[in-house]
Design a protein around this motif. Structure first.
Motif, mmCIF file in Angstrom:
data_model
loop_
_atom_site.group_PDB
_atom_site.id
_atom_site.type_symbol
_atom_site.label_atom_id
_atom_site.label_comp_id
_atom_site.label_asym_id
_atom_site.label_seq_id
_atom_site.Cartn_x
_atom_site.Cartn_y
_atom_site.Cartn_z
ATOM 1 N N ILE A 393 0.844 -1.209 0.000
ATOM 2 C CA ILE A 393 0.000 0.000 0.000
ATOM 3 C C ILE A 393 0.874 1.253 0.000
ATOM 4 O O ILE A 393 0.579 2.235 -0.692
ATOM 5 N N LEU A 404 -8.096 4.133 -1.712
ATOM 6 C CA LEU A 404 -8.216 3.174 -0.604
ATOM 7 C C LEU A 404 -8.722 3.860 0.661
ATOM 8 O O LEU A 404 -9.503 3.278 1.427
ATOM 9 N N LEU A 452 -6.338 -1.189 -9.139
ATOM 10 C CA LEU A 452 -6.406 -1.688 -7.765
ATOM 11 C C LEU A 452 -7.109 -3.047 -7.712
ATOM 12 O O LEU A 452 -6.784 -3.894 -6.877
ATOM 13 N N TYR A 457 -6.694 -5.366 -4.321
ATOM 14 C CA TYR A 457 -7.126 -4.515 -3.207
ATOM 15 C C TYR A 457 -8.650 -4.396 -3.145
ATOM 16 O O TYR A 457 -9.223 -4.247 -2.072
#
Length: 499
Positions: A393, A404, A452, A457
């Protein structure tokens, strides 16, 4: 007891005199009954006073001045002087406070916690392992015979430092016993250009390389030397081979030949191998046993919580001041022991906590002294023991990190497990507005979410319209908040209300 009553000349009951004391009569003392009574009243008031010596010492008898048996004479002095004389050695002196703004003191702390610094107090918590290695070397020197020993254990468990201390102990013991001190040779296998070069280094130590033997390899010369009494060296040689994993992974034949040198009839090598491979016993010992060169194996277990705490405190004993809160050291010891038991990592965490504390001093106008607290240690530990997803991250571009954060804000206080791309875009735009960062357009935002999604994620659903695509988070929200812990910018992003 009529004699005692006549001696005191007072109707009040008197304290029992000391068995060795002799009570003089009033005439012999040159006093009258009234003056004796006055002195007793004065003594009683003094005994009741808070400044009386009986309040200064728990061993002072309430019957002060009455000849109480065993009462020390020094108690007749001032209370402060009596306390100092009686308890001066028992009351610990107050340690001076640490001045973290003093560069010399700060440098001393960092040096005490450095891995390369050998503690002046010696190595603690490895007494049993050191004793076993010492007894092995001692027996070899006494009997003038070769032998091999393998020391294994996880990184940071004190293997190299323990063997170094044993070498010194063996030399000191040989001198005290009037025996010939063995030579010693330390080889780090990571510095070898070729694994077979280790035999050349051993041969050079014996200083017997001859021009006539130029056709023979160093290994062959050593084998010939240890096979004949005439050519065998007289002095024992203690060979410490560190990072032996290098020999294990590169060339097993070199490893076997090295241990076999200790089995030759006139060998004078005491071989101690050090490596991190704990499973050598399963992989290589059966082969070495068949070659009659099985070494003695000593395993260094990972450090426990109490051992890590003990070692850190021993290192800090060289300082005259307290640097850490006791709770901070215990927290570090618990975390490292539960993860790896690596003492080097524990020292690194402590140094990092000191540096975090030092950087905080630059932002603070408080000139008072302080210590490294639990919070400083918590930040240092979080930097060391990050999950892999946290490191990933932190490597993302800023706008993807903000996406995020928007996801975390959306699901943190909601029972919903999914949202739409349009709602996520609104949360992202609100974060950009509050942080004064220009937001990207909807098309680019959709592309970032797809990236992502490819990296695992989040997960994107299917829909004819991008804004209605279903979005679900594939990682824990705690990983996102933990990754951005300590960053003011992203902590502000995570404070945004959900949509």
């Amino acid at each position: 007891m009529p004699t005692l009553r006549s001696a005191t000349l007072s109707p009040a009951p008197a304290a029992t005199p000391s068995p060795t004391a002799v009570t003089p009569s009033p005439a012999a003392a040159g006093t009258t009954p009234s003056s004796a009574a006055k002195r007793r009243m004065t003594a009683r008031r003094a005994a009741d006073s808070p400044d009386s010596p009986q309040f200064a010492s728990p061993h002072k008898s309430p019957l002060a001045g009455s000849g109480h048996f065993g009462a020390p004479k020094m108690l007749s002095g001032s209370p402060k002087s009596s306390r100092k004389r009686l308890y001066g050695d028992l009351v610990p002196a107050e340690r001076p406070k640490w001045n973290p703004r003093d560069p010399a003191q700060m440098q001393a702390v960092k040096e005490a916690l450095h891995v390369a610094t050998t503690p002046s107090c010696g190595l603690v918590c490895r007494d049993d392992e050191q004793r076993r290695v010492f007894e092995f070397c001692k027996a070899c020197v006494q009997q003038e015979r070769a032998g091999s020993l393998y020391v294994c254990g996880c990184p940071g468990t004190g293997k190299t430092l323990s063997i170094s201390k044993v070498k010194q102990s063996v030399s000191r013991w040989a001198d005290e016993m009037g025996m010939e001190t063995p030579d010693d040779l330390s080889i780090n296998c990571t510095n070898l250009g070729n694994t077979s070069d280790i035999f050349g280094k051993i041969l050079e130590k014996f200083q017997v390389r001859k021009k006539a033997s130029g056709k023979l390899s160093p290994l062959q010369q050593l084998q010939r030397m240890f096979s004949h009494k005439e050519s065998a060296p007289r002095r024992m040689l203690l060979v410490v081979v560190d990072e032996m994993d290098y020999l294990i992974t590169r060339d097993r034949a070199v490893l076997h030949d090295l241990f076999m040198l200790t089995t030759l009839q006139f060998s004078r090598c005491i071989l101690i191998g050090i490596a991190n491979a704990v499973d050598l016993a399963d992989r290589f010992l059966p082969k070495l046993e068949s070659l009659n060169c099985k070494p003695l194996v000593i395993t260094f277990r990972a450090y426990s919580k109490d051992q890590i705490s003990n070692i850190i405190n021993h290192r800090l004993k060289v300082l005259e001041y307290d640097v850490f809160e006791p709770m901070a050291i215990e927290f570090c010891a618990r975390k490292v022991a539960a993860a790896t038991g690596d003492m080097r990592k524990a020292l690194g965490v402590c140094r990092s906590a000191v540096e975090i504390f030092e950087s905080g001093l630059q932002d603070s106008s408080d000139k008072g002294a302080g210590v490294v607290t639990f919070d400083h240690m918590d930040i240092a530990l979080s930097k060391v023991f990050k999950p892999a997803v946290v490191n990933n991250i932190l490597c993302l571009p800023q706008h993807q990190q903000m996406v995020l954060c928007a996801l975390a804000n959306t699901f943190q206080h909601s029972r919903k497990k999914a949202t739409t791309l349009g709602e996520l875009n609104k949360s992202y735009i609100e974060i950009c507005r509050s942080t004064q960062v220009p937001a990207v357009g909807m098309l680019e935002f959709s592309n970032m979410c797809m990236i992502l999604s490819d990296q695992g994620y989040l997960k994107l659903g299917q829909s004819k319209e991008d804004k209605l695509r279903r979005v679900t988070l594939q990682i824990d929200i705690s990983d996102i908040t933990f990754a951005f812990k300590g960053s003011r910018f992203f902590e502000k992003c995570l404070e945004q209300p959900k949509f």
